[in-house]
Design a protein around this motif. Structure first.
Motif, PDB file in Angstrom:
ATOM      1  N   ARG A 416       0.857  -1.189   0.000  1.00  0.00           N
ATOM      2  CA  ARG A 416       0.000   0.000   0.000  1.00  0.00           C
ATOM      3  C   ARG A 416       0.892   1.238   0.000  1.00  0.00           C
ATOM      4  NH1 ARG A 416      -3.026  -3.593  -0.045  1.00  0.00           N
ATOM      5  NH2 ARG A 416      -4.858  -4.027   1.219  1.00  0.00           N
ATOM      6  N   LYS A 417       0.351   2.304  -0.580  1.00  0.00           N
ATOM      7  CA  LYS A 417       1.059   3.584  -0.509  1.00  0.00           C
ATOM      8  C   LYS A 417       0.520   4.347   0.693  1.00  0.00           C
ATOM      9  CE  LYS A 417       2.467   5.619  -4.368  1.00  0.00           C
ATOM     10  NZ  LYS A 417       2.520   6.378  -5.605  1.00  0.00           N
ATOM     11  N   GLU A 439      10.977  -2.994  14.417  1.00  0.00           N
ATOM     12  CA  GLU A 439      10.444  -4.042  15.281  1.00  0.00           C
ATOM     13  C   GLU A 439       9.682  -5.102  14.481  1.00  0.00           C
ATOM     14  OE1 GLU A 439       6.415  -2.872  17.296  1.00  0.00           O
ATOM     15  OE2 GLU A 439       7.961  -1.455  17.895  1.00  0.00           O
ATOM     16  N   GLY A 440       9.687  -4.964  13.159  1.00  0.00           N
ATOM     17  CA  GLY A 440       9.125  -6.021  12.311  1.00  0.00           C
ATOM     18  C   GLY A 440       7.616  -5.960  12.163  1.00  0.00           C
ATOM     19  N   ALA A 441       6.998  -4.818  12.558  1.00  0.00           N
ATOM     20  CA  ALA A 441       5.541  -4.718  12.459  1.00  0.00           C
ATOM     21  C   ALA A 441       5.110  -4.546  11.005  1.00  0.00           C
ATOM     22  CB  ALA A 441       5.043  -3.552  13.302  1.00  0.00           C
ATOM     23  N   ILE A 442       5.957  -3.891  10.219  1.00  0.00           N
ATOM     24  CA  ILE A 442       5.634  -3.591   8.820  1.00  0.00           C
ATOM     25  C   ILE A 442       6.966  -3.395   8.101  1.00  0.00           C
ATOM     26  CG2 ILE A 442       5.616  -1.038   9.028  1.00  0.00           C
ATOM     27  CD1 ILE A 442       2.790  -2.901   7.288  1.00  0.00           C
ATOM     28  N   GLN A 443       6.969  -3.390   6.776  1.00  0.00           N
ATOM     29  CA  GLN A 443       8.194  -2.984   6.076  1.00  0.00           C
ATOM     30  C   GLN A 443       7.880  -1.716   5.302  1.00  0.00           C
ATOM     31  OE1 GLN A 443      10.387  -6.088   4.050  1.00  0.00           O
ATOM     32  NE2 GLN A 443       9.413  -7.614   5.344  1.00  0.00           N
ATOM     33  N   ALA A 444       8.711  -0.703   5.502  1.00  0.00           N
ATOM     34  CA  ALA A 444       8.485   0.577   4.817  1.00  0.00           C
ATOM     35  C   ALA A 444       9.548   0.744   3.747  1.00  0.00           C
ATOM     36  CB  ALA A 444       8.567   1.712   5.824  1.00  0.00           C
ATOM     37  N   PHE A 445       9.091   1.093   2.545  1.00  0.00           N
ATOM     38  CA  PHE A 445      10.013   1.275   1.426  1.00  0.00           C
ATOM     39  C   PHE A 445       9.915   2.705   0.917  1.00  0.00           C
ATOM     40  CE2 PHE A 445       8.759  -3.185   1.457  1.00  0.00           C
ATOM     41  CZ  PHE A 445       9.987  -3.840   1.376  1.00  0.00           C
ATOM     42  N   ARG A 446      11.066   3.329   0.743  1.00  0.00           N
ATOM     43  CA  ARG A 446      11.099   4.686   0.220  1.00  0.00           C
ATOM     44  C   ARG A 446      11.531   4.650  -1.242  1.00  0.00           C
ATOM     45  NH1 ARG A 446      12.135   9.709   3.785  1.00  0.00           N
ATOM     46  NH2 ARG A 446      11.105  11.023   2.263  1.00  0.00           N
ATOM     47  N   PRO A 447      10.762   5.250  -2.147  1.00  0.00           N
ATOM     48  CA  PRO A 447      11.111   5.128  -3.570  1.00  0.00           C
ATOM     49  C   PRO A 447      12.389   5.888  -3.918  1.00  0.00           C
ATOM     50  CG  PRO A 447       9.277   6.654  -3.267  1.00  0.00           C
ATOM     51  CD  PRO A 447       9.581   6.083  -1.912  1.00  0.00           C
ATOM     52  N   LEU A 448      13.135   5.376  -4.888  1.00  0.00           N
ATOM     53  CA  LEU A 448      14.310   6.133  -5.350  1.00  0.00           C
ATOM     54  C   LEU A 448      13.831   7.398  -6.063  1.00  0.00           C
ATOM     55  CD1 LEU A 448      16.921   3.573  -6.728  1.00  0.00           C
ATOM     56  CD2 LEU A 448      16.457   4.294  -4.390  1.00  0.00           C
ATOM     57  N   ARG A 449      12.661   7.273  -6.693  1.00  0.00           N
ATOM     58  CA  ARG A 449      12.105   8.444  -7.367  1.00  0.00           C
ATOM     59  C   ARG A 449      10.752   8.754  -6.710  1.00  0.00           C
ATOM     60  NH1 ARG A 449      12.005   7.590 -13.466  1.00  0.00           N
ATOM     61  NH2 ARG A 449      14.103   8.427 -13.417  1.00  0.00           N
ATOM     62  N   GLY A 450      10.576   9.973  -6.199  1.00  0.00           N
ATOM     63  CA  GLY A 450       9.308  10.319  -5.538  1.00  0.00           C
ATOM     64  C   GLY A 450       9.444  10.260  -4.024  1.00  0.00           C
ATOM     65  N   ASN A 451       8.351  10.544  -3.321  1.00  0.00           N
ATOM     66  CA  ASN A 451       8.432  10.674  -1.869  1.00  0.00           C
ATOM     67  C   ASN A 451       7.572   9.710  -1.079  1.00  0.00           C
ATOM     68  OD1 ASN A 451      10.247  12.843  -1.621  1.00  0.00           O
ATOM     69  ND2 ASN A 451       8.644  14.202  -2.457  1.00  0.00           N
ATOM     70  N   TYR A 453       5.987   6.833   0.794  1.00  0.00           N
ATOM     71  CA  TYR A 453       6.406   5.499   1.255  1.00  0.00           C
ATOM     72  C   TYR A 453       5.451   4.451   0.721  1.00  0.00           C
ATOM     73  CZ  TYR A 453       9.598   7.274   4.856  1.00  0.00           C
ATOM     74  OH  TYR A 453      10.636   7.856   5.522  1.00  0.00           O
ATOM     75  N   VAL A 454       5.997   3.269   0.426  1.00  0.00           N
ATOM     76  CA  VAL A 454       5.148   2.112   0.149  1.00  0.00           C
ATOM     77  C   VAL A 454       5.348   1.140   1.304  1.00  0.00           C
ATOM     78  CG1 VAL A 454       4.860   0.084  -1.335  1.00  0.00           C
ATOM     79  CG2 VAL A 454       5.102   2.353  -2.358  1.00  0.00           C
ATOM     80  N   LEU A 455       4.232   0.665   1.841  1.00  0.00           N
ATOM     81  CA  LEU A 455       4.320  -0.307   2.935  1.00  0.00           C
ATOM     82  C   LEU A 455       4.162  -1.715   2.378  1.00  0.00           C
ATOM     83  CD1 LEU A 455       2.102   1.309   5.722  1.00  0.00           C
ATOM     84  CD2 LEU A 455       4.543   1.609   5.242  1.00  0.00           C
ATOM     85  N   GLY A 456       4.921  -2.636   2.943  1.00  0.00           N
ATOM     86  CA  GLY A 456       4.820  -4.033   2.528  1.00  0.00           C
ATOM     87  C   GLY A 456       4.486  -4.892   3.735  1.00  0.00           C
ATOM     88  N   ALA A 457       3.585  -5.860   3.539  1.00  0.00           N
ATOM     89  CA  ALA A 457       3.195  -6.730   4.655  1.00  0.00           C
ATOM     90  C   ALA A 457       2.990  -8.148   4.146  1.00  0.00           C
ATOM     91  CB  ALA A 457       1.898  -6.219   5.276  1.00  0.00           C
TER      92      ALA A 457
END
Ligand code: G4P
Length: 548
Positions: A416-417, A439-451, A453-457
């Protein structure tokens, strides 16, 4: 520690060293740290309850089921969190059984299926797999098996619900062999199923186990059978006797032989049939389980393997439980003892930070009637209140700098964004996501292009939990929107190839909370194509945590 020459009056009664050593060894050898895996509704809760009743850890049928019902009746996650007292004690259950000390690690399932579900498995030495006899191997079991396979975890299988009509037993074995690529060895064989389920034949003891009542109630009778042609069999089983003879002959002739080494290496699974609900076949399976399941195993570190028999205490954090006390933002780190003896109040080095921690408030998870026990041995789990200082994968020891591996991050399967409601809170959002990732609750990814965050679960509930915690703990209101990604891989490779890859795929590349590069793909097919196109780049579906 006192040497024999300097024994003080208070310690004079301490056992001599050799005796202490043998006690330590005994404590390790009688431990079994395991998890139960299943697809939802196959009967994990019912089986767990029967095991805890047998071990005396609960006293009434229905306690665990009631907890589960409470948890799932909750409409929102925060209410669920307020009940954390319950869920924490049920995350690790230590109870005795026939002279063994068992640590049962609860793998979250159903709605709260999450990365924790995978990670808890990395702390177990073996697994009991429960299958529904009507469905065989189902999707969630397959996913959990992938984690077991990473560590070659030994697996015992319990085919449940034999009191209901299901697939023929041979088809279930075939399904396990084909779907999970696991050799099967039935150690018990069902006599009928559904309303013709009479009991089981124990293939390694040559014993007939029968319900004492036709309504599948009551304690079951055990009847040793020296020879399957014994006319006694016809007397008690009637026309089902010949079916049993035929099946047993077939299984014995065509099937594989029990090979303990193959089981311990995760290549072969002993299989039991029964009904958790009627408490039939559970004891049979569990008796075999405690005997053959491995005691605490050595654990890998970056530098060497640590044996549980080493004297010095070492441990690794595999799960963080947040909001033990919402007012204090408390977090409990679940640490598996890997070697040595843990004693309450002992000082350990927390290797990522290099700091010394005194473990005064550590919790041990003993059965109810042994509260206050403050010693733990390899295979046991201790809970450390961490106030956010401990991350998943952190290692602890009494001195030697060790970094345990084997508690990885798993590639998320849902994405999800995140969109902020108030753009001025972006710094807080960053901090919140960083901590929740650690703490492993979620994974947050920051795009190389843009601002954004995308969350991964791994499980959808992780998104609800994250939004809720961002609001309550970081005062950040945000909402989530869909993104078209379906899979994620951590990428690495030679510098020049990575540079080219980055230039080519900038729109699909992200940095996770550790700064590692991740590629988010639009479909499995696209991922495969990309992997083929870039043979010098590695695409990993798990990631080990690295010490800073
Ligand atoms: P889970 O934790 O793997 O999700 O499964 P759980 O034990 O909750 O069992 C799921 C359903 O299957 C429950 O029925 C449970 O009673 C039933 N069940 C478990 N073991 C057996 C068995 O050996 N035989 C039969 N016939 N049923 C079994 P439910 O209707 O969903 O819940 P409840 O109303 O019985 O509590």
């Amino acid at each position: 520690m006192s040497t024999p020459e300097t024994v003080s009056p208070e310690t004079a009664s301490a056992p001599p060293k050799a005796e202490a050593d043998s006690k330590f060894r005994e404590e390790i050898e009688k431990r079994r740290t395991f998890a139960i895996i299943s697809h939802p509704d196959a009967g994990k809760t019912t089986l767990t309850e029967k095991l805890l009743l047998k071990g005396g850890a609960i006293h009434e049928a229905g306690e665990i089921k009631a907890r589960k019902a409470d948890r799932f009746a909750m409409s929102d996650w925060m209410t669920m969190e307020k009940e954390r007292g319950i869920s924490v004690t049920s995350s690790v259950m230590q109870f005795p059984y026939r002279g063994y000390e068992l640590n049962l690690l609860d793998t979250p399932g159903h709605r709260d299926f999450s990365e924790d579900t995978y990670r808890v498995l990395t702390a177990a030495d073996s697994v009991i797999m429960v299958l529904d006899n009507a469905n065989g191997v189902e999707q969630q079991t397959e996913k959990l098996m992938e984690v077991c396979r990473m560590q070659d975890t030994p697996i015992i299988t319990f085919v449940n619900k034999m009191d209901r009509h299901g697939l023929p037993p041979l088809n279930i074995l075939e399904d396990i062999e084909e779907t999970l690529d696991l050799e099967t060895v039935p150690l018990s064989w069902p006599i009928g199923m559904g309303n013709r389920f009479r009991g089981t034949y124990n293939l390694y003891r040559d014993e007939l186990h029968l319900f004492s009542h036709a309504d599948m109630e009551g304690e079951h009778e055990r009847l040793p059978i020296a020879d399957l042609n014994d006319p006694q069999l016809d007397e008690v089983l009637g026309d089902q006797a010949d079916d049993l003879r035929f099946d047993v002959e077939l299984v014995r002739e065509a099937g594989d032989k029990l090979d303990l080494q193959a089981y311990l290496e995760g290549r072969q699974t002993p299989v039991f049939f029964g009904s958790a609900l009627s408490n039939f076949g559970v004891g049979d399976m569990f008796d075999a389980f405690v005997e053959v399941a491995p005691p605490p195993q050595p654990r890998p570190t970056v530098t060497r393997e640590v044996s549980p028999y080493e004297k010095d205490f070492t441990g690794v954090a595999f799960k963080i439980q947040a909001n033990m006390d919402p007012k204090h933002h408390d977090r409990m780190a679940f640490v598996r003892v890997c070697s040595g003896t843990f004693e309450k109040g002992m000082e350990v080095i927390h290797h990522r930070t290099g700091q010394t921690m005194r473990l005064n408030n550590a919790t041990t998870f003993m059965a109810q009637d042994r509260e206050g026990v403050d010693t733990a041995y390899p295979g046991d789990i201790i809970g450390i209140m961490s106030h956010g200082r401990v991350k998943i994968g952190d290692s602890f020891s009494q001195g030697e700098p060790l970094h345990f591996t084997g508690v990885p991050s798993f590639a998320p399967e849902h994405f999800r964004k995140v969109r902020l409601d108030d753009p001025f809170r972006s710094k807080h959002l960053g901090k919140g996501l960083q901590q929740l990732s650690e703490e492993g609750a979620i994974q947050a990814f920051r795009p190389l292009r843009g601002n954004d965050y995308v969350l991964g679960a791994v499980g959808e509930l992780q998104f609800d939990v994250t939004l809720d915690r961002l609001e309550n703990e970081y005062n950040v209101e945000a909402h989530l929107t869909g993104v078209p990604y379906t899979c994620c891989r951590w990428v690495d490779g030679p510098a020049e190839d990575l540079e080219d890859f980055e230039a080519d795929h900038r729109d699909r590349l992200f940095r996770d909370a550790d700064g590692d590069l991740a590629y988010l793909a639009l479909s499995d097919f696209r991922l495969e194509r990309t992997m083929e196109d870039w043979p010098r780049i590695t695409f990993a579906s798990t990631k080990q945590h690295t010490a800073e």
